[in-house]
Scaffold this motif. Structure first.
Motif, short mmCIF file in Angstrom:
data_model
loop_
_atom_site.label_atom_id
_atom_site.label_comp_id
_atom_site.label_asym_id
_atom_site.label_seq_id
_atom_site.Cartn_x
_atom_site.Cartn_y
_atom_site.Cartn_z
N LEU A 21 0.93 -0.92 0.23
CA LEU A 21 0.36 -0.37 -0.37
C LEU A 21 0.77 0.67 -0.11
O LEU A 21 0.28 2.28 -0.83
N LYS A 22 1.62 1.23 0.76
CA LYS A 22 2.80 2.15 0.66
C LYS A 22 3.52 2.84 -0.45
O LYS A 22 3.60 3.49 -0.93
N LYS A 24 2.01 1.74 -3.84
CA LYS A 24 1.39 2.33 -4.65
C LYS A 24 1.09 4.10 -4.01
O LYS A 24 1.01 4.59 -5.00
N LYS A 25 0.78 3.96 -3.21
CA LYS A 25 0.93 5.35 -2.79
C LYS A 25 2.06 6.68 -2.91
O LYS A 25 1.50 7.23 -3.34
N GLN A 27 3.89 5.59 -5.53
CA GLN A 27 4.00 5.61 -7.29
C GLN A 27 2.44 6.60 -7.82
O GLN A 27 2.89 7.26 -8.91
N GLU A 28 1.72 6.93 -6.96
CA GLU A 28 0.38 7.27 -7.35
C GLU A 28 1.33 8.50 -6.79
O GLU A 28 0.92 9.81 -7.89
N ASN A 29 1.62 9.83 -6.31
CA ASN A 29 2.23 10.53 -5.85
C ASN A 29 3.00 10.43 -7.41
O ASN A 29 2.99 12.14 -7.44
N LYS A 32 1.49 12.27 -9.62
CA LYS A 32 0.74 12.97 -9.64
C LYS A 32 1.06 14.15 -10.54
O LYS A 32 1.40 15.34 -10.65
#
Length: 141
Positions: A21-22, A24-25, A27-29, A32
């Motif tokens: 989860l960390k 994945k977060k 990668q999303e940041n 963005k």
């Protein structure tokens, strides 16, 4: 003994899930940041957003204008037409108004901005908008 293996397995599974989860977060940041809004410096060195000249919508880093540059390519001054950005061309998004920065008239979908592209030998190219198809309609050009 079975309880120990069950507890250890559960703990490893929870830690792996937290790591996933960390990751994945993160990668999303980073995605963005890459797809953020495009900026440029003005004459005074102040940072501003790059906007579509037709609808004034700020452009993201992955968005480009739809335009045409006419030949000859070797001259320092070329004719250019700007059709719009993904927000206003080929179909405007709801609430987006396409207007000419020179005359202020609304530019229809089949209309475009007329501009000059200056190919500088040093530094960036420069575009100067001279009007739109509505401005030039009665001028016989």
């Amino acid at each position: 003994m079975d309880f120990f293996f069950l507890f250890t397995g559960s703990l490893i599974l929870i830690l792996a899930l937290m790591f996933f989860l960390k990751f994945k977060k993160m990668q999303e940041n980073s995605a963005k940041k890459e797809s953020g809004l495009r900026t440029q410096k003005d004459e005074n060195g102040k940072t501003e957003f790059v906007r579509c000249p037709l609808c004034s919508t700020p452009l993201a880093k992955n968005e480009d204008l739809f335009s045409r540059i006419y030949r000859p390519m070797t001259t320092p001054d070329q004719r250019m037409t700007v059709h719009g950005c993904p927000h206003c061309y080929p179909r405007p998004e709801p609430g987006v108004r396409r207007s000419c920065p020179v005359c202020g008239k609304e530019v229809p979908l089949e209309g475009e901005l007329i501009a000059r592209l200056f190919n500088r030998t040093e530094g960036k190219k420069h575009v100067m908008i001279t009007g739109c198809t509505e401005c030039y309609r009665g001028k016989g050009r």
